[in-house]
Design an enzyme around this catalytic site. Sequence first.
Site, short mmCIF file in Angstrom:
data_model
loop_
_atom_site.label_atom_id
_atom_site.label_comp_id
_atom_site.label_asym_id
_atom_site.label_seq_id
_atom_site.Cartn_x
_atom_site.Cartn_y
_atom_site.Cartn_z
N ASP A 141 0.82 -1.21 0.00
CA ASP A 141 0.00 0.00 0.00
C ASP A 141 0.85 1.26 0.00
OD1 ASP A 141 -2.47 1.54 0.32
OD2 ASP A 141 -1.76 1.90 2.36
N LEU A 172 -7.18 5.24 2.44
CA LEU A 172 -7.38 6.57 1.89
C LEU A 172 -6.17 7.05 1.09
CD1 LEU A 172 -9.22 8.40 4.80
CD2 LEU A 172 -10.10 7.98 2.50
N ARG A 173 -5.04 6.37 1.28
CA ARG A 173 -3.87 6.72 0.48
C ARG A 173 -4.17 6.55 -1.02
NH1 ARG A 173 -0.49 3.92 3.09
NH2 ARG A 173 0.38 5.56 4.38
N ALA A 174 -5.05 5.61 -1.34
CA ALA A 174 -5.41 5.39 -2.74
C ALA A 174 -6.08 6.62 -3.33
CB ALA A 174 -6.33 4.16 -2.86
#
Length: 636
Positions: A193, A274-276
Amino acid sequence: MSPIYPFAAIVGQEQLKQALLICAVDPTVGGVLVRGDKGSAKSTAARGLAAVLPAIRRATGCGYNCEPDHPLPLCPVCSGDARALHDGPVPFINLPLGATEDRVLGSLDFEKALQGGKQAFKPGLLAAAHRGMLYIDEVNLLADHLVDVLLDAAAMGVNTVEREGLAVSHPARVTLLGTMNQEEGDLRPQLLDRFGLMVDVAAPREPALRAEVVRRRLAFEADPAGFAAQWQADSEALRENIAAARALLPQTRLSDSLFHFVSELCCEFDVSSLRADIVLNKAARALAALDGRADASAEDIRDAARLVLPHRRRRKPFEQSGLDQDKLEQMTRQASNPPPPPTQDQGDATQPPPDGDSEQEQNPSGHGSEQIFAAAPAGDIARIRVQAPSSGDAAGRRSDGASRQRGHYVRAEANPQPAQLAVDATLRHAILRDPDHFSVTRADLHDKVRVAKQGNLILLVVDASGSMAARQRMEQVKGTVLSLLEDAYRRRDQVALIAFRGQQAELLLPPCNRVEQAELALRELPTGGRTPLAHALALAADTLSRQLGGPAPLLVILSDGRANVALDGDGDPWRQALDLAGQLAGAPALVLDTEQDFVRLGRARELAEALGAEYLACDALTGEQLTLTIQQRLGR
């Protein structure tokens, strides 16, 4: 310095080149992880990109690659008055697998400490890669804690070292490039991720494309300088494009509707991080800048999603990495051509949805909780918005959380404190109670009753002894377990595996629906030896007892029933097996007879009778047929 193959000359690998260019324009994206077989141009592309990046201005001898206008106070070169500036290539630092944490992050300069008696910081590879690229070949073989530290520094753009009495921070804006071959192991999901983008690459399968790859490579090896000269114009155009995109990037933007589209994609493809969302926004803007546009489009988001989402979404067992391309294209078309906003002529906004559910709103009548609706004409019933009563305790609340019932709505039951209000039944009850004076009270409230699919625990008890054709049967069992796991997520099933041979039985696979654990347990499933059937049944009873209250069990026993190992080494092994089978009687079970000898004892049939289970001879059952048989017994 060894010659570098031109980035512009790479044949195919469009997604790989696109991902690298995104990171070249915006290093804050978080780097690229490239997965693929050896010889698929992973390192060639990474090194080639570094060669076409615009040159940077730096001080000769600076170990931190300081920006000339913002020199680091602790840098002995840039903090002085006699620094010499020059334009040079972007740093491309190769991090060896055996590198220590001190070598990567930096450490106390012991030489200066011993010579001058003063503490001084010795910059590491992160400092050397500042404003450039840090390349890690076989990143999956690098120690996890080191990868985590690298990703932290790359994400924040700052490297902080606190050790040996030192407390030093310096800029570390690096483009992190990692390559790996999955056959040698994968990265942990947490580390996956942290990489902004990921690309799966493979050697081309088209003969013409492969031939062109080989032709160009041989030409480069024969005359590196001449080959590079042939691609000089393309390389220079690429360098100018990157520089222009960097200058345009601060002005690029996403409209509000496209911001929503980004989050919609992350939700639709089951991405929790939420990094996506953040990386997808940045990558789409970088793509727009590379195309010379200040406004990113839905197509930019689509292309970026192929690089940002696959390694972050939750995958089902056996599901390949990647995205549903048809769904992605459909959502992109919808985002590119949104429907016009509704007008007042298109209907009353207070009209409830077809199933009667609607948003909660305050009771406009001002009546108490017993009088929820004021009297209304019967013809206006369909226009009333309904809410469950509010009260001080949680029982009166409606929630979309885990407390809500799940499954198919089949009927309604009277309930003054409904968890999920059945609007149709509530209104119907109120009308029938007093047709002339319609009102809804707490006594009219009904709760929805839903029927959800129940998962199963499939406990396979497999005879791995030498009394059966063990090797052939084990191959069938492996295929069966993995096939059952294939739809375990969708069915909410769990699969467990007990194998028995020699002197004991062993729980090789505890109840789970994770294919990784199953593959590990089945990789070297042991076979041969005696038949401790009683031990296996005792272990099965213990395993099932630990699952009380969990998924409904199905016990599947594959054996010829020729028990010859007693419990505690004493007693009749066969009688003990029958006694234990009697204790298990009542639980859904299936006995598959694996006896293949010319003279058959029929022990498996007796075992099935003691269990009260269905009996099947599986002489001719293949692994696929075995799977179908079990699924049929589960009512599928």
